[in-house]
Scaffold this motif. Structure first.
Motif, short mmCIF file in Angstrom:
data_model
loop_
_atom_site.label_atom_id
_atom_site.label_comp_id
_atom_site.label_asym_id
_atom_site.label_seq_id
_atom_site.Cartn_x
_atom_site.Cartn_y
_atom_site.Cartn_z
N ASP A 147 39.52 12.47 79.80
CA ASP A 147 39.71 11.03 80.54
C ASP A 147 40.89 10.13 79.78
OD1 ASP A 147 37.88 10.75 82.64
OD2 ASP A 147 36.25 10.23 81.45
N THR A 148 40.95 10.25 78.69
CA THR A 148 42.26 9.52 78.00
C THR A 148 43.55 9.96 78.33
OG1 THR A 148 41.02 9.99 75.83
CG2 THR A 148 43.29 9.17 75.90
N ARG A 161 43.99 11.24 81.48
CA ARG A 161 43.90 10.89 82.96
C ARG A 161 44.34 9.42 82.82
NH1 ARG A 161 38.53 13.16 84.07
NH2 ARG A 161 39.26 15.09 84.26
N LEU A 162 43.84 8.59 81.92
CA LEU A 162 44.28 7.31 81.88
C LEU A 162 45.74 6.77 81.46
CD1 LEU A 162 43.27 4.16 81.65
CD2 LEU A 162 42.90 4.47 79.29
N GLN A 174 38.51 11.74 70.80
CA GLN A 174 38.50 10.62 71.99
C GLN A 174 40.08 10.75 72.30
OE1 GLN A 174 36.03 8.49 72.96
NE2 GLN A 174 34.91 9.93 71.91
N ALA A 226 40.51 13.65 74.88
CA ALA A 226 39.62 13.65 75.69
C ALA A 226 40.19 13.76 77.21
CB ALA A 226 38.43 12.79 75.87
#
Lengths: 893, 109
Positions: A59-60, A62-63, A54, A57
């Motif tokens: 997306d993390t 990216r966040l 997680q 990842a």
């Protein structure tokens, strides 16, 4: 319920990466998810992996990126308030990182003396590691310079007693034709040939190779062609492929060289190709490649194992599959030719492993010990910074008072140490670069693949990693102790005369213990090696090495066709040499001691005909025993009359004689080459003393000496000349005498027996030398460390000591107290070090000679040495303490 | 900021996320949106994906967020609640119309 708490490290990482409210939300949600997973039966490891997945990842990330860039956009310049808040949150923004880095550099510049000391210490430690690692990288880690080198294997035949042999030509041909697992199989022999034409004749290293050799390695000749299959048979048109280096050196890289002739061992050979540059196997660097020249007899005898075998495994097969398949094939051949192949099998090893050979162990040992040196250097630097951090306590306290957060202070310290570590790394890289040539010279050409040793990408990466690691390690100690104590305490205590804090003393004590333990381990290693090396140099070799000159002579068969001619040559040579005033005696032998193993299987005659024994086989001239000072214990020496027309004779060494003819005299008995008829046996006329032939370490092997004149002499003999003075001065004489007999005949490798002996112990010597160097550095660093800590402690305790003196303590009391305090730590260090020495001894056990890995004498000596040095390091600070004037120290408050 | 006056084109996940925010009303915080996506539209997305989507929507002005006062039961941490903006509704509506136009005359095989 412990399993329900999400893994700490990734959670902290996330906390660190994500700013603001999203941080808490994401972490809470992940924790919730994690607990759900655990409730549904996810394992600890599964949960851990899931959480890391997680965090990492896309997306993390990216966040993180979105939120961070968004924050920067929303802010033009931080006002003081915002800046303070950010500091309080301890978060990393680009600006604050740059600021911290600048601050760190300023702090480094502010104390040049400290910086210099740290840089030198770290440079030394990192430099040693970089140098050793670049050797390890070049020799052990880099792949061989061939395409798909991991598919290359060395293949040898293994007899029923599991001894390794080369291939016999018919077995090799069968392997090449019938195997199903190799793309290529090739055979070669390493030798040397006399190259004539263009100046003085010269002995050059050469490879005799089967066809397909270059194709197997994946490096076809850069010019011309490789060898055809029919060229590998004896009697075919003589051809040669020149090495790239020889082509450039000898022929000025002439592009029209193909088709020209060169004279090798008296045979004119047509140049058909130029090999690819850098084509070499291990340390042998051949100048010419010629076809192997199988005779019909070669191809008929399955029992003569003399070919080196190579293979390239098919891409769809692994080495295990290849082994299995080849061994199945050998089992079938054993059934088909039971008398020669029964019980034989094949061994396949990765070519890289076989090229590295025995160099791996000493190199890895050196890498390990240079690592220990670096650890000691780190402990020293950490100690220095600790002492310096005390002085900076007020600075840190002031900074936290005006809103600097703990993490910000820690981060600055981390940056400081990283900068110091990197600086040390650059210094280390430079010193490794400078030391590299000297380091390689130490190995005296005994290191395989030494040409691959350079400071390249992997080495740079290693140094960078080491520097960063050093930065992290050395920043740990000040971080552990510093910067979060309560402020008032820091202000109060940082004045002079404050008491020493237990926690701080404990950290310093730990460093002293670690330094003593690590230095002890290194010195124990050095001591064991020194002990072993001294035993090696004192080993009774069975012959005298002093004033002994040796040289190789290879008689070209084209000009010395009969055995008589060859034996006459060596006889005349020895006699001529002996007439020289400086020569005591001269002789010749097929293979010099400490160079190669050359053995045959022999047997007795009559009822002893089935008793086989393997022995080193040496062809010698009559003067050999006298020249080497090998005693004849029974019977007689070889004499000039033992020639081709006289009955065959042999001399056994003591070991062989007592093994074959136990409890009786060997003189007068008969022996022969295994499998030969009794009529071709020889009478044992004498028993010679034992000599170490293979290496200083190995016991004298069973050895059989035969007169050179009675057999088809090997065309390659080594002469030995005992001089009455320094043997080097005779080299010119030997050359002159040989040239007067045959102007076209070179003498190669003229060197002293002591040089050969010393070369055979190169790896022992290098290991001892470098480990000794590391040991010395370790002891010096350790002593400096103890001295520093004790001095510091004394300066901290000045007031206390003053009080003691004022109430009646005497200087000797104080001296004793300080020394005992220091030696308690040293004692603990010695204890841990002795435990560590068990591991050191165990890792050295393979290279030790005549010394047990836990040799009590060595351990006692080292403990004594370390104790003495530590005592000295404690004594000087203690003496200063004893000189404290109570009036002065108490007035200071 | 906006380069064009045309309503922003919405991706599939963006649409679903905005609808989830709308459905949840004043309970639309990150975790709830994720639950709604899973329960209603059968889409399983990771924690960080939801947050990335929400942050992007917010940057485009399609949703807006507000922070609540720290919740005493959650260790003093506030939550961030989302709602769809007028521009967001516009974009959602445009997407729906685009879809229904595309569906016209299409018969599932």
């Amino acid at each position: 319920m412990k399993g329900k708490i999400p893994p700490r490290v990734p959670e902290q990482l996330l906390r660190y990466l994500l700013p603001g409210p999203h941080r808490d939300e994401v972490i809470d949600e992940l924790a919730h998810e994690y607990r759900m997973g655990v409730e549904q039966g996810r394992t600890r490891l599964g949960g851990w992996l899931w959480y890391w997945g997680q965090v990492l990842a896309p997306d993390t990330l990216r966040l993180v990126y979105l939120l961070r860039t968004r924050r920067r956009k929303s802010r033009t310049r931080p006002g003081p308030r915002q800046y303070r808040m950010e500091q309080a949150e301890g978060r990393m923004s680009v600006e604050s990182v740059v600021q911290d880095a600048r601050y760190a550099l300023r702090a480094i510049r502010r104390s040049p003396g400290f910086t210099l000391l740290v840089l030198l210490t770290l440079g030394l430690g990192i430099g040693a590691n970089t140098a050793i690692f670049s050797v390890v990288n070049g020799v052990v880690l880099k792949p061989l310079p061939f395409p798909d080198a991991d598919r290359l294997i060395r293949i040898s035949e293994v007899d029923p007693d599991l001894r390794d042999w080369g291939f016999s030509p018919p077995n090799f041909v069968d392997l090449r034709e019938e195997n199903t697992v190799l793309d290529h199989a090739a055979a070669y022999l390493s030798t040397s040939l006399t190259l004539t034409g263009g100046g003085t004749p010269e002995q050059v290293p050469a490879f005799l190779v089967s066809s397909g050799f270059f194709e197997l390695l994946g490096l076809p000749p850069v010019l011309g062609r490789s060898f055809f299959r029919e060229e590998e048979l004896a009697g075919s048109v003589p051809v040669v492929i020149l090495s790239h280096g020889a082509w450039q050196r000898r022929f000025g890289a002439d592009p029209n060289i193909l088709g020209n002739l060169v004279l090798l061992n008296g045979v004119a050979r047509t140049i058909v190709g130029i090999s690819a540059p850098g084509l070499r196997l291990g340390s042998s660097d051949p100048e010419v490649w010629i076809p192997i020249g199988f005779s019909e007899r070669d191809l008929a005898l399955r029992g003569r194992h003399f070919l080196q075998g190579l293979g390239r495994i098919r891409s769809d097969a692994g080495i295990d599959v290849a082994r299995e398949s080849m061994n199945a094939m050998w089992a079938r051949m054993g059934d088909e030719y039971p008398e020669t192949n029964g019980g034989w099998s094949v061994r396949a090893t990765p070519l890289l492993d076989s090229v590295i050979g025995t160099a791996r162990t000493p190199l890895l040992l050196l890498l390990g010990s240079s690592g220990l040196v670096l650890l000691i250097a780190c402990a020293n630097v950490a100690n220095l910074t600790l002492a310096r951090a005390e002085g900076r306590e007020r600075e840190f306290a002031i900074r936290s008072a005006i809103g600097g957060s703990r993490s910000r202070v820690l981060r600055q310290q981390l940056f400081e140490h990283l900068a110091l570590g990197l600086g040390g790394g650059i210094l280390g890289l430079a010193s490794a670069h400078l030391a590299m040539d000297g380091l390689l010279a130490l190995f005296q050409d005994q290191l395989p693949r030494a040409d691959q040793v350079t400071i390249d990408g992997p080495v740079l990466l290693f140094t960078l990693g080491a520097s960063i690691l050093v930065g992290l390690l050395t920043s740990l100690a000040p971080m552990m102790k510093g910067s979060w104590r309560d402020l008032s305490g820091a202000f109060r205590e940082s004045g002079p005369g404050g008491g020493i804090r237990v926690s701080r003393g404990r950290i310093r004590g730990t460093f002293v213990i670690a330094e003593v333990a690590l230095s002890l381990m290194l010195v124990v290693g050095t001591g064991l090696l020194l002990n072993s090396f001294m035993r090696l140099t004192r080993v009774e070799l069975g012959f005298r090495t002093e004033n002994l000159l040796t040289g190789k002579i290879s008689l070209p068969q084209a000009r010395y066709q009969t055995p008589e001619e060859a034996s006459l040559f060596f006889q005349t040579l020895c006699e001529t040499l002996e007439r020289h005033g400086e020569v005591r005696s001269a002789g010749a032998v097929g293979v010099l001691p400490m160079t190669l193993s050359y053995s045959h299987d022999f047997s007795g005659v009559g009822e002893l005909a089935n008793e086989e024994w393997s022995a080193q086989d040496r062809l010698v001239t009559p003067g050999y025993f006298r020249t080497m000072s090998i005693p004849i214990l029974a019977g007689r020496e070889l004499e000039a009359t033992d020639d081709a027309n006289a009955p065959g004779v042999a001399i056994l060494n003591e070991t062989l004689a007592s093994r074959v003819f136990p409890n009786e005299s060997a003189v007068g008995k008969r022996v022969k080459l295994l499998g030969f008829p009794d009529e071709e046996s020889w009478e044992v006329v004498g028993v010679a003393g034992n000599t170490r032939l293979l290496s200083v370490r190995e016991d004298p092997p069973p050895t059989l000496y035969r007169p050179h004149s009675q057999f088809r002499p090997s065309s390659l003999m080594s002469i030995v000349v005992r001089a009455s003075g320094p043997p080097e001065e005779l080299a010119a004489t030997v050359r002159e005498v040989v040239a007067s007999m045959d102007p076209e005949l070179p003498v190669s490798r003229i060197t002293t027996m002591e040089a050969i002996l010393s070369e055979s112990m190169t790896s022992d010597r290098v290991l001892l030398l470098l480990l000794g160097l590391f040991g010395c550095v370790a002891v010096v660093l350790g002593a400096v460390g103890i001295f520093g800590v004790m001095s510091y402690t004394v300066s901290q305790r000045t007031r206390e000591i003053g009080v003691r003196m004022a109430v009646g303590g005497t200087p000797p009391d104080v001296l004793r107290m300080v020394v005992i305090q220091g030696m308690k730590l040293v004692g603990l260090g010695i204890g841990f070090g002795l435990l560590g020495s068990i591991a050191v001894g165990r890792s050295l056990s393979g290279v030790l000679f005549g010394v047990r890995p836990n040799d009590p004498m060595t351990l006692a000596a080292v403990v004594g040495l370390i104790t003495l040095i530590s005592l000295a390091a404690c004594f000087f600070p203690a003496r200063r303490a004893a000189r404290v004037d109570p009036a002065v120290s108490l007035r200071e408050d | 900021m906006a380069m064009s006056t045309k309503p922003t084109h919405l991706g599939d996940l963006q649409q679903l996320t905005m609808l989830a925010v709308a459905r949840l009303g004043d309970q639309a915080f990150g975790g709830a949106v994720r639950g709604e996506l899973l329960n209603v539209s059968d889409r399983e997305v990771s924690v960080s994906t939801v947050h990335v989507t929400l942050v992007r929507l917010e940057d485009q002005g399609l949703v807006r967020s507000r922070r609540t006062e720290p919740d005493p039961t959650r260790g003093g941490k506030g939550k961030r609640y989302f709602e769809v903006t007028a521009k967001g509704w516009e974009a959602l509506e445009a997407s729906r119309q685009a879809q229904s136009r595309m569906w016209e005359g299409v018969e599932p095989a």
